[in-house]
Design a protein around this motif. Structure first.
Motif, PDB file in Angstrom:
ATOM      1  N   ASN A 127       0.800  -1.220   0.000  1.00  0.00           N
ATOM      2  CA  ASN A 127       0.000   0.000   0.000  1.00  0.00           C
ATOM      3  C   ASN A 127       0.838   1.277   0.000  1.00  0.00           C
ATOM      4  O   ASN A 127       1.904   1.334   0.632  1.00  0.00           O
ATOM      5  N   GLY A 128       0.329   2.289  -0.702  1.00  0.00           N
ATOM      6  CA  GLY A 128       0.827   3.628  -0.488  1.00  0.00           C
ATOM      7  C   GLY A 128       0.439   4.073   0.908  1.00  0.00           C
ATOM      8  O   GLY A 128      -0.411   3.458   1.558  1.00  0.00           O
ATOM      9  N   VAL A 129       1.038   5.154   1.396  1.00  0.00           N
ATOM     10  CA  VAL A 129       0.797   5.549   2.785  1.00  0.00           C
ATOM     11  C   VAL A 129      -0.168   6.715   2.916  1.00  0.00           C
ATOM     12  O   VAL A 129      -0.649   7.004   4.018  1.00  0.00           O
ATOM     13  N   THR A 130      -0.462   7.400   1.808  1.00  0.00           N
ATOM     14  CA  THR A 130      -1.396   8.522   1.833  1.00  0.00           C
ATOM     15  C   THR A 130      -1.650   8.943   0.394  1.00  0.00           C
ATOM     16  O   THR A 130      -1.281   8.247  -0.553  1.00  0.00           O
ATOM     17  N   HIS A 131      -2.285  10.067   0.211  1.00  0.00           N
ATOM     18  CA  HIS A 131      -2.443  10.718  -1.092  1.00  0.00           C
ATOM     19  C   HIS A 131      -2.059  12.180  -0.923  1.00  0.00           C
ATOM     20  O   HIS A 131      -2.168  12.724   0.171  1.00  0.00           O
TER      21      HIS A 131
ATOM     22  N   ASP B 221       3.255   4.615  -6.666  1.00  0.00           N
ATOM     23  CA  ASP B 221       3.245   5.502  -5.508  1.00  0.00           C
ATOM     24  C   ASP B 221       1.925   5.452  -4.755  1.00  0.00           C
ATOM     25  O   ASP B 221       1.881   5.489  -3.532  1.00  0.00           O
ATOM     26  N   GLU B 222       0.804   5.350  -5.502  1.00  0.00           N
ATOM     27  CA  GLU B 222      -0.529   5.374  -4.915  1.00  0.00           C
ATOM     28  C   GLU B 222      -1.507   4.805  -5.933  1.00  0.00           C
ATOM     29  O   GLU B 222      -1.184   4.669  -7.125  1.00  0.00           O
ATOM     30  N   ASN B 223      -2.715   4.479  -5.480  1.00  0.00           N
ATOM     31  CA  ASN B 223      -3.729   4.082  -6.443  1.00  0.00           C
ATOM     32  C   ASN B 223      -4.478   5.310  -6.945  1.00  0.00           C
ATOM     33  O   ASN B 223      -4.287   6.434  -6.462  1.00  0.00           O
TER      34      ASN B 223
ATOM     35  N   THR C  92      -4.112   0.259  -1.971  1.00  0.00           N
ATOM     36  CA  THR C  92      -3.335  -0.902  -2.396  1.00  0.00           C
ATOM     37  C   THR C  92      -2.842  -0.722  -3.825  1.00  0.00           C
ATOM     38  O   THR C  92      -3.613  -0.344  -4.710  1.00  0.00           O
ATOM     39  N   VAL C  93      -1.561  -0.978  -4.045  1.00  0.00           N
ATOM     40  CA  VAL C  93      -0.957  -0.814  -5.367  1.00  0.00           C
ATOM     41  C   VAL C  93      -0.294  -2.119  -5.801  1.00  0.00           C
ATOM     42  O   VAL C  93       0.206  -2.888  -4.979  1.00  0.00           O
ATOM     43  N   TYR C  94      -0.320  -2.356  -7.087  1.00  0.00           N
ATOM     44  CA  TYR C  94       0.278  -3.564  -7.664  1.00  0.00           C
ATOM     45  C   TYR C  94       1.788  -3.490  -7.491  1.00  0.00           C
ATOM     46  O   TYR C  94       2.442  -2.562  -7.972  1.00  0.00           O
ATOM     47  N   THR C  95       2.362  -4.445  -6.805  1.00  0.00           N
ATOM     48  CA  THR C  95       3.783  -4.401  -6.473  1.00  0.00           C
ATOM     49  C   THR C  95       4.410  -5.771  -6.676  1.00  0.00           C
ATOM     50  O   THR C  95       3.829  -6.801  -6.303  1.00  0.00           O
ATOM     51  N   LEU C  96       5.597  -5.771  -7.255  1.00  0.00           N
ATOM     52  CA  LEU C  96       6.320  -7.013  -7.523  1.00  0.00           C
ATOM     53  C   LEU C  96       7.707  -6.963  -6.899  1.00  0.00           C
ATOM     54  O   LEU C  96       8.350  -5.910  -6.866  1.00  0.00           O
ATOM     55  N   LEU C  97       8.160  -8.115  -6.418  1.00  0.00           N
ATOM     56  CA  LEU C  97       9.557  -8.323  -6.066  1.00  0.00           C
ATOM     57  C   LEU C  97      10.172  -9.173  -7.164  1.00  0.00           C
ATOM     58  O   LEU C  97       9.704 -10.284  -7.441  1.00  0.00           O
TER      59      LEU C  97
ATOM     60  N   THR D 156       0.924 -10.590   2.636  1.00  0.00           N
ATOM     61  CA  THR D 156       1.283  -9.838   3.841  1.00  0.00           C
ATOM     62  C   THR D 156       0.989  -8.348   3.640  1.00  0.00           C
ATOM     63  O   THR D 156       1.183  -7.810   2.557  1.00  0.00           O
ATOM     64  N   PHE D 157       0.551  -7.680   4.695  1.00  0.00           N
ATOM     65  CA  PHE D 157       0.282  -6.244   4.626  1.00  0.00           C
ATOM     66  C   PHE D 157       1.605  -5.475   4.648  1.00  0.00           C
ATOM     67  O   PHE D 157       2.371  -5.547   5.614  1.00  0.00           O
ATOM     68  N   TYR D 158       1.862  -4.765   3.560  1.00  0.00           N
ATOM     69  CA  TYR D 158       3.059  -3.931   3.445  1.00  0.00           C
ATOM     70  C   TYR D 158       2.653  -2.506   3.082  1.00  0.00           C
ATOM     71  O   TYR D 158       1.555  -2.258   2.565  1.00  0.00           O
ATOM     72  N   THR D 159       3.559  -1.569   3.342  1.00  0.00           N
ATOM     73  CA  THR D 159       3.420  -0.198   2.864  1.00  0.00           C
ATOM     74  C   THR D 159       4.785   0.256   2.349  1.00  0.00           C
ATOM     75  O   THR D 159       5.764  -0.494   2.397  1.00  0.00           O
ATOM     76  N   HIS D 160       4.849   1.493   1.871  1.00  0.00           N
ATOM     77  CA  HIS D 160       6.148   2.026   1.430  1.00  0.00           C
ATOM     78  C   HIS D 160       7.167   2.043   2.565  1.00  0.00           C
ATOM     79  O   HIS D 160       8.376   2.063   2.311  1.00  0.00           O
ATOM     80  N   TYR D 161       6.701   2.042   3.798  1.00  0.00           N
ATOM     81  CA  TYR D 161       7.641   1.977   4.918  1.00  0.00           C
ATOM     82  C   TYR D 161       8.337   0.619   4.975  1.00  0.00           C
ATOM     83  O   TYR D 161       9.399   0.485   5.593  1.00  0.00           O
TER      84      TYR D 161
END
Length: 469
Positions: free
Chosen positions: A93-97, A262-264, A272-277, A292-297
């Motif tokens: 997830n992004g952390v804000t807008h 960065d954000e949806n 929630t944003v589409y993110t890949l490792l 798992t719940f992740y954010t930019h942090y």
């Protein structure tokens, strides 16, 4: 009918419908080729530095895209193909807008009351991940596509390389997507400023095997989907990232690549944003999914965990929003905390902070009692704030008609390192100076230097008192 009306309106304004939907064209002959379309000439390669071995990887690369909903990205065949090559994070997830506070949070552990995309310069007592990396000799760099030269501090418009017939400059580069230039603790130090580089520098560094261990990549405003769409950014990824995954100078078995947004786009839904490792470090986990719940942090805490770094004592140590990537946590015996309630990451509004003119507070001290995922101490320096958050009352600078110091350009700029190619115009706030400003200031000196001089009322005196605490 709607399209007809739109086309008619655009025609009246002298803009064709085709101009509103640009078609992708490679800005260079290849991802590791230099190009005049990138504007800034290369500055020679970085010195080759040995990589510091981490617990799960020895190189971390993050690539940031813009403003796209999870389902929109998931529908792209390109993103699906890339997902088969790595780990899909379905709850990142992004952390804000909007955009800018997300970029800042990703290196500083907070967005400091930033609630828009305006001009901000965070004072030197805001520490960043760069302080932590340098303390352990982990090399780093940021690559900003279409940034005209090292030290540039504004937005940049240039000849439109996607439309050679256009006489209207196009703003490909935006300062708000470059968190390093926003943080004075980086931008005021020439040696650090030299590591905020352009894509011609990226090409030279890759070819010279000089890529550092920690890398932040920001594409321009069309290639990151900000001004375009998922179809356009998919084409850019096919051109840029897909070949680089096969280039051993970019990706090897000790490389982790975070591809994220960065954000949806939908502010009403969870952010929630589409993110890949991706990368060789996750090759045993190709095609897997992590919920798992992740954010930019989490990009902060995971890097700290990997290299045994200290922390910033901010949201990077908040276990609820800063889980370490689970594949890595399994390798390092780190236990992520699972919260009973998922935090909402789409909240907007004005929160207290040094960037919030209506609810201004000075930069507060980091939490010195926490231990982050890296196990090291909380970073402090001779300018680290000692202002307690518990004893801080927000001040409405707007009502006081006081200019927020964080909105004033400190002009930490450097002379252009070469002739600018295709240069058309730069923003007024970014005129280069002949030298770099002093590399360190106290937080009090910073505040005084950037306040209007003619403030003599008793109320403003009270403001100064609080500011200098």
């Amino acid at each position: 009918m709607i399209f007809t009306l739109l086309s008619t309106s655009l025609a009246i304004l002298g803009v064709s419908a085709a101009q509103t939907t640009p078609v992708f064209a490679p800005p260079a002959a290849c991802p590791v080729c230099t190009s005049g379309n990138y504007t800034g000439q290369n500055n020679g390669s970085l010195p080759i530095q040995p990589r510091v071995s981490g617990k799960a990887y020895s190189r971390f690369i993050q690539i940031w895209l813009e403003n796209t909903d999870f389902d929109t990205a998931q529908a792209s065949s390109t993103f699906s193909k890339l997902a088969s090559e790595g780990i899909l994070l379905t709850n990142y997830n992004g952390v804000t807008h909007p955009s800018e506070p997300n970029y800042v949070a990703s290196i500083a552990g907070d967005f400091f009351g930033m609630s828009d995309d305006n001009f901000y310069a965070l004072p030197p007592n805001v520490s960043t991940q760069i302080d932590l990396l340098e303390a352990h000799n982990v090399s780093w760099a940021s690559y900003q596509e279409n940034m005209p030269y090292i030290g540039f501090s504004g937005d940049y418009a240039q000849k439109n390389y996607l439309d050679s017939s256009s006489k209207v400059p196009y703003t490909y580069y935006k300062r708000k997507h470059n968190p390093f230039i926003i943080c004075d603790s980086i931008a005021s130090v020439p040696a650090r400023m030299n590591r905020i580089r352009n894509f011609n520098d990226f090409a030279v560094d890759v070819n010279a095997s000089a890529l550092p261990s920690w890398i932040f990549i920001t594409p321009n405003l069309v290639n990151d989907a900000h001004d375009t769409n998922v179809t356009f950014v998919s084409a850019w990824l096919e051109y840029f990232l897909v070949p680089l995954l096969e280039n051993p100078k970019f990706n090897d078995n000790e490389t982790l690549i975070l591809l994220t947004f960065d954000e949806n786009e939908d502010y009403k839904s969870q952010n929630t944003v589409y993110t890949l490792l991706l990368g060789g470090a996750v090759s045993p986990y190709k095609g897997t999914v992590d919920s798992t719940f992740y954010t930019h942090y989490s990009s902060l805490s995971s890097v700290q965990n990997n290299w045994g770094l200290g922390s910033l004592g901010r949201q990077d140590t908040n276990s609820t929003v800063a889980s370490v990537f689970q594949f890595q946590a399994n390798m390092t015996n780190h236990t992520n905390v699972v919260s009973d309630a998922t935090p909402l990451m789409n909240l907007t509004g004005i929160f207290p902070g040094v960037c919030a003119s209506q609810r201004w507070i000075p930069v507060t001290a980091p939490n010195m009692s926490v231990i982050g995922a890296g196990g090291g101490p909380v970073f402090t320096s001779n300018v680290t704030s000692n202002v307690s958050v518990d004893n801080t009352m927000p001040i409405n600078l707007t009502a006081m008609r006081v200019v927020n110091p964080a909105t004033i350009n400190p002009n930490y700029t450097m002379p252009s390192s070469g002739t600018e190619v295709n240069a058309i115009s730069t923003s007024a706030s970014a005129s280069p100076s002949s030298s770099v400003a002093a590399s360190s200031k106290s937080s009090a000196g910073y505040a005084n230097a950037r306040l209007p001089p003619a403030m003599t009322t008793g109320l403003v005196c009270l403001f100064f008192t609080v500011l200098l605490l």
